[in-house]
Design a protein around this motif. Structure first.
Motif: not given
Ligand SMILES: [Zn+2]
Length: 510
Positions: A67-68, A349-350, A357-358, A466-468
């Motif tokens: 999904y992400p 999201g971060f 978000t950008f 964004i993040d992992f």
């Protein structure tokens, strides 16, 4: 007592027969009601009522795509189109009339690998991470849906992958090996499969681990395959040429196809290989085509959001090619689009950007992490390049700039904070000094990647909101989108082994 038990058993059997039938009817009714999407509305009712097996089956697998990855691509496209607005632009397959969810755990882990998950999808069995179509004693091979369709129904079979054709996911449709690393043996099984069309990245270890085995491409030619290694020849390929193996002319990292972000003008993308596949496989009996986008996974391992998003968009375009075919044969075609597992723990999201978000920031990334490694990092190490010079390359390729840059005031969301600047400088020093024993902190910061490159993408991701969470696979489920003949079978929240079971039921293979 016995008699009693027998009665209970009969009751359970009747229930087992009735419940799925009722569910199927409910699902069908729901699917017909919700047939309001662009691709769906014309054909959904007809295909739901169809009782014969689909003749043309497409199985699209986004490796590492859940999904992400899909939603990030949609948000990215929407926000780019609206110049930073909160808009979405869905990939066409997101509007398929049916969407289910598949659990991906395997016999080793809740965070599985591509060998075991593709085994589940192709054969309906769980096995160990790293194992391809063998049971957990590593002695019993499982027959795949593609082998069954070829042997029992005479379907032509196509296997396409943007990564190596003997890599885990494509291999799971024709090979049976205790280890996914048996590349040469997998290559031999590929030739022996007699499947009709293979296309994508080059074979790994074509002359075996020793380098002394007979070249796999020669083995293939001796077995009647036409082996093609240029795009010009690929364009000329027709069904009359018979069985074919088409290798991308331009090979990138690990002899795979280029990241879509790096592909040159006119270079064949995944969609082109699917289009050619349809052309050569199309016949009156039927065909089964598995298409893998393998580098969504690789980019997520490296925490490269921009490359992930671009490869997901390219994957969507490859599905569009199948949708065009479906529109011509709506009653005979089934398209499934799924992932094998999620990679990277990608999320939208971060912590540092809260609710903002950008995502348009990601458009500043011009090349993948892999190309930055090969084209820039190699040079930096060789010529001991100064940090100032590196910073100007970072600005050109990723948009990020220090606060003293002349363009800083025009691009506030791309200006490096003090914290980010020093992170980058530390990573630059790590890269230039060579990677030694990593501390726990360094392992979390860089994984097994070039410290400088992975820090650049981390900063750009975070500045984009964004993040992992990981450099590996995660345990979240994957979507299964379906359109066409048999689509309703793929409603619900089920196990990835059910993808095989439902396909087998639908096509009535044993
Ligand atoms: Zn992976």
């Amino acid at each position: 007592m016995r008699k009693h038990l027998k009665r209970i058993l009969i009751f359970i059997m009747v229930l087992a027969m009735v419940v799925p039938a009722v569910t199927a009817i409910t699902n069908r009714a729901q699917a017909s009601q919700q047939g309001s999407t662009k691709v769906a509305n014309e054909d959904v009712v007809i295909s739901s009522l169809s009782t014969k097996a689909p003749k043309y089956i497409f199985l699209f697998i986004g490796d590492g795509m859940s999904y992400p990855q899909i939603q990030a691509a949609s948000y990215y496209l929407g926000t780019m189109k609206s110049n930073g607005g909160v808009e979405t632009q869905d990939l066409e397959f997101m509007n398929f009339p049916v969407a289910g969810t598949a659990k991906t755990f395997d016999s080793t882990s809740f965070c599985p690998d591509s060998a075991s998950t593709a085994t589940s999808i192709a054969t309906g069995y769980k096995t160990y991470s790293g194992t391809i179509n063998m049971d957990t004693t590593l002695t019993i091979p499982y027959e795949t849906i593609s082998e069954k369709l070829k042997q029992q129904k005479g379907y032509k079979i196509g296997v396409i992958s943007s990564v190596n054709l003997n890599h885990a996911t494509p291999a799971a449709f024709y090979a049976h090996q205790a280890s996914r690393n048996n590349y040469y043996e997998i290559g031999i099984e590929m030739v022996e499969s007699g499947f009709d069309y293979f296309a994508g990245g080059a074979l790994l270890k074509p002359t075996g681990n020793s380098g002394n085995e007979k070249d796999l491409y020669k083995v293939a030619e001796a077995s009647g395959y036409k082996v093609i290694k240029t795009q010009e020849e690929a364009e000329k390929l027709t069904a009359k040429d018979g069985k074919a193996i088409v290798i991308a002319e331009t090979l990138a990292d690990s002899s795979a196809m280029s990241y879509d972000l790096d592909a040159a003008e006119g270079e064949w993308r995944l969609a082109d290989y699917v289009e050619k596949g349809i052309e050569v496989l199309d016949n009156n009996t039927g065909f089964f085509m598995m298409v893998e986008s393998g580098k969504i996974d690789w980019a997520c391992h490296a925490n490269d959001a921009a490359a992930t998003i671009q490869d997901t968009i390219a994957f969507g375009k490859a599905v569009d090619t199948a949708i065009d075919f479906y529109k011509k044969h709506p009653n005979d075609t089934l398209i499934l689009v799924t992932g094998d597992h999620e990679t990277g723990g990608l999320t939208i999201g971060f912590a540092g950007t809260k609710y903002d978000t950008f995502m348009t920031n990601l458009a500043n990334q011009k090349i993948s992490y892999a190309k930055f490694d090969s084209d820039y990092i190699t040079r930096y190490k060789k010529y001991d390049t100064k940090f100032e010079t590196v910073l100007s390359d970072i600005k050109a390729n990723f948009g990020l700039m220090p606060s003293y840059d002349k363009d800083a005031s025009k691009n506030p969301t791309l200006v490096l904070t003090d914290y980010e600047y020093h992170k980058l400088l530390d990573a630059y020093n790590m890269t230039m000094n060579g990677i030694k024993q990593l501390t726990q902190e360094e392992k979390l910061l860089y994984g097994s990647y070039e410290p400088l490159t992975v820090t650049i993408t981390h900063i750009l991701n975070n500045k984009s909101g964004i993040d992992f969470t990981s450099y590996s696979h995660t345990g979240v489920p994957v979507p299964v989108f379906a359109i066409g003949n048999g689509q309703d079978m793929f409603e619900g929240y089920y196990d990835n082994t059910d993808i095989f079971k439902r396909l087998a039921q639908l096509t009535a293979v044993k």
